[in-house]
Design a protein around this motif. Structure first.
Motif, short mmCIF file in Angstrom:
data_model
loop_
_atom_site.label_atom_id
_atom_site.label_comp_id
_atom_site.label_asym_id
_atom_site.label_seq_id
_atom_site.Cartn_x
_atom_site.Cartn_y
_atom_site.Cartn_z
N ILE A 8 86.24 61.44 46.59
CA ILE A 8 85.06 61.96 46.66
C ILE A 8 85.20 62.90 47.82
N GLY A 9 85.28 62.38 49.11
CA GLY A 9 85.31 63.08 50.36
C GLY A 9 84.90 62.30 51.27
N THR A 10 85.01 63.17 52.77
CA THR A 10 84.30 62.45 53.84
C THR A 10 82.98 63.10 54.34
N LEU A 11 82.12 62.13 54.53
CA LEU A 11 80.85 62.50 54.91
C LEU A 11 80.72 62.35 56.46
N VAL A 12 80.50 63.30 57.25
CA VAL A 12 80.35 63.17 58.69
C VAL A 12 79.11 63.65 59.14
N ASN A 13 78.59 62.80 60.06
CA ASN A 13 77.31 63.02 60.76
C ASN A 13 77.08 62.72 62.33
N PRO A 14 76.48 63.63 62.98
CA PRO A 14 76.17 63.12 64.50
C PRO A 14 74.97 62.35 64.30
N VAL A 15 74.42 61.77 65.36
CA VAL A 15 73.44 60.67 65.51
C VAL A 15 72.47 61.30 66.55
N VAL A 16 71.03 61.13 66.12
CA VAL A 16 70.16 61.68 67.13
C VAL A 16 69.06 60.67 67.07
N VAL A 61 75.17 56.54 43.62
CA VAL A 61 75.28 57.15 42.27
C VAL A 61 74.37 58.23 42.11
N VAL A 62 74.70 59.27 41.34
CA VAL A 62 73.71 60.64 40.82
C VAL A 62 73.18 60.26 39.58
N LEU A 63 72.07 60.33 39.58
CA LEU A 63 71.39 60.23 38.06
C LEU A 63 70.55 61.30 37.58
N TYR A 64 70.90 61.71 36.44
CA TYR A 64 69.86 62.59 35.70
C TYR A 64 69.24 61.97 34.76
N ARG A 65 68.13 62.19 34.72
CA ARG A 65 67.15 61.45 33.57
C ARG A 65 67.66 59.89 33.55
N GLY A 66 67.92 59.35 34.39
CA GLY A 66 68.49 57.93 34.40
C GLY A 66 69.93 57.57 33.98
N GLU A 67 70.64 58.45 33.74
CA GLU A 67 71.81 58.37 33.20
C GLU A 67 72.83 58.73 34.52
N ILE A 68 74.05 58.00 34.71
CA ILE A 68 74.89 58.20 35.65
C ILE A 68 75.71 59.57 35.46
N VAL A 69 75.71 60.45 36.30
CA VAL A 69 76.35 61.89 35.91
C VAL A 69 77.40 62.26 37.10
N GLY A 70 77.19 61.51 38.11
CA GLY A 70 77.96 62.07 39.34
C GLY A 70 77.99 60.63 40.56
N TYR A 71 78.92 61.08 41.54
CA TYR A 71 79.06 60.07 42.51
C TYR A 71 79.05 61.00 43.79
N THR A 72 78.61 60.47 44.98
CA THR A 72 78.73 61.00 46.01
C THR A 72 78.72 59.97 47.22
N VAL A 73 78.91 60.36 48.63
CA VAL A 73 79.01 59.55 49.85
C VAL A 73 77.48 59.16 50.17
N GLY A 74 77.21 58.26 50.67
CA GLY A 74 76.13 58.11 51.21
C GLY A 74 75.98 56.92 52.51
N ASN A 75 75.06 57.34 53.39
CA ASN A 75 74.78 56.74 54.72
C ASN A 75 73.27 56.30 54.79
N ASP A 76 73.21 54.86 54.57
CA ASP A 76 71.87 54.23 54.65
C ASP A 76 71.59 53.68 55.98
N VAL A 77 71.21 54.63 56.84
CA VAL A 77 70.93 54.33 58.45
C VAL A 77 69.98 53.29 58.49
N SER A 78 70.22 52.12 59.12
CA SER A 78 69.04 51.03 59.06
C SER A 78 68.71 50.62 60.59
N SER A 89 81.76 58.63 60.41
CA SER A 89 82.61 59.58 59.27
C SER A 89 82.54 58.46 58.18
N ILE A 90 82.48 58.74 57.20
CA ILE A 90 82.61 57.83 55.86
C ILE A 90 83.21 58.51 54.87
#
Length: 290
Positions: free
Chosen positions: A280-288, A150-167, A274-275
């Motif tokens: 929204i779309g596809t988020l692609v990341n190699p790993v290092v 969730v993308v927030l501007y001043r605490g309000e939801i204004v958009g969405y994107t794809v995220g990768n919470d690498v753990s 690839s997520i």
């Protein structure tokens, strides 16, 4: 509509929008529109939606070849802080229980009124599409966590994107108090490839989400789910994030994962994650390794 940040000549960046009619350089239409945060601010001042404000600029904006959305795209926005929610899907609860010596902690969070909200990344630790995400060398069990962000501007939801919470599940599994070390480190987070305005997503709680992990050209993991499986709403998570908290003007809040690779899998350098999230779309990341 989808908003992208593209590389230009030198250190210049272009803020563009993709519509059914084409791709338009909003920065060329108005020099103050240099990024998603600036658009959100302008819409707030004008008392208009971001979509309305965008449509006013398109007629005077330069067009951009669609190929640039792949060749030149950067981190679509630079949030001052990235936060995340944990144990918001049943499978995530099960995975945490299996990895941890203190399984009851995760059971309590899954069923509790208060969700788990934690700090995830600073801008310097966040990468965009096609950039490498990191896995810690001092952990022998590292996984991607695909999430609706969730993308927030001043605490309000204004958009969405794809995220990768690498753990680093090995580190978190030893003791829940190690969570910051398991979550926060160099290249620990990726977002992108674009931002979709909130009004363009009919129902964020009913989006198909999928993840594929490839190694040496071979698919090692491929599964899909739906955000409908999330036991909490975006609004609930945002409420707890913003309550009694001086949140930054532009922030991203990841909403949890429900796609968990098997316990015998760990990311290694050279893997490609690839997520994809519907609409929204596809988020692609190699790993290092970091």
């Amino acid at each position: 509509m989808r908003y992208y940040q593209l590389a230009g000549q030198g250190h210049v960046r272009r803020f563009v929008v993709e519509t059914d009619e084409g791709v338009f350089d909003l920065t060329s239409a108005h020099p103050g529109l240099t990024g998603f945060g600036e658009l959100a601010h302008a819409a707030s001042v004008a008392g208009a939606s971001m979509v309305e404000l965008t449509r006013r600029q398109i007629d005077s904006a330069d067009t951009v070849p669609r190929g640039a959305l792949v060749e030149d795209r950067l981190l679509p926005l630079v949030p001052e802080e990235v936060w995340a929610a944990g144990v918001t899907y049943e499978i995530s609860e099960e995975a945490r229980k299996s990895e941890s010596s203190m399984a009851e902690v995760y059971i309590d969070v899954y069923d509790a009124d208060r969700p788990e909200i934690f700090f995830k990344a600073t801008p310097s630790r966040t990468v965009g599409p096609e950039e490498a995400v990191g896995v810690r060398r001092d952990s022998d069990w590292n996984v991607p966590e695909p999430e609706l962000a969730v993308v927030l501007y001043r605490g309000e939801i204004v958009g969405y994107t794809v995220g990768n919470d690498v753990s680093s599940r090995a580190i978190e599994g030893r003791n829940p108090l190690y969570l910051p070390q398991a979550k926060i480190y160099d290249r620990c987070c990726s977002i992108g490839p674009c931002v979709v305005p909130a009004e363009s997503i009919a129902d964020p709680h009913d989006l198909r989400m999928s993840m594929e992990i490839a190694r040496d050209g071979e698919t090692l993991f491929s599964e899909s789910t739906s955000t409908a499986e999330m036991v909490r709403t975006d609004e609930e998570l945002v409420h707890y994030f913003t309550s009694h908290n001086a949140v930054p003007e532009l922030a991203v809040l990841m909403t949890g994962t429900s796609l968990v690779p098997p316990q015998d899998f760990t990311l290694t350098e050279g893997d490609v994650v690839s997520i994809d999230i519907e609409g929204i779309g596809t988020l692609v990341n190699p790993v290092v390794e970091v």
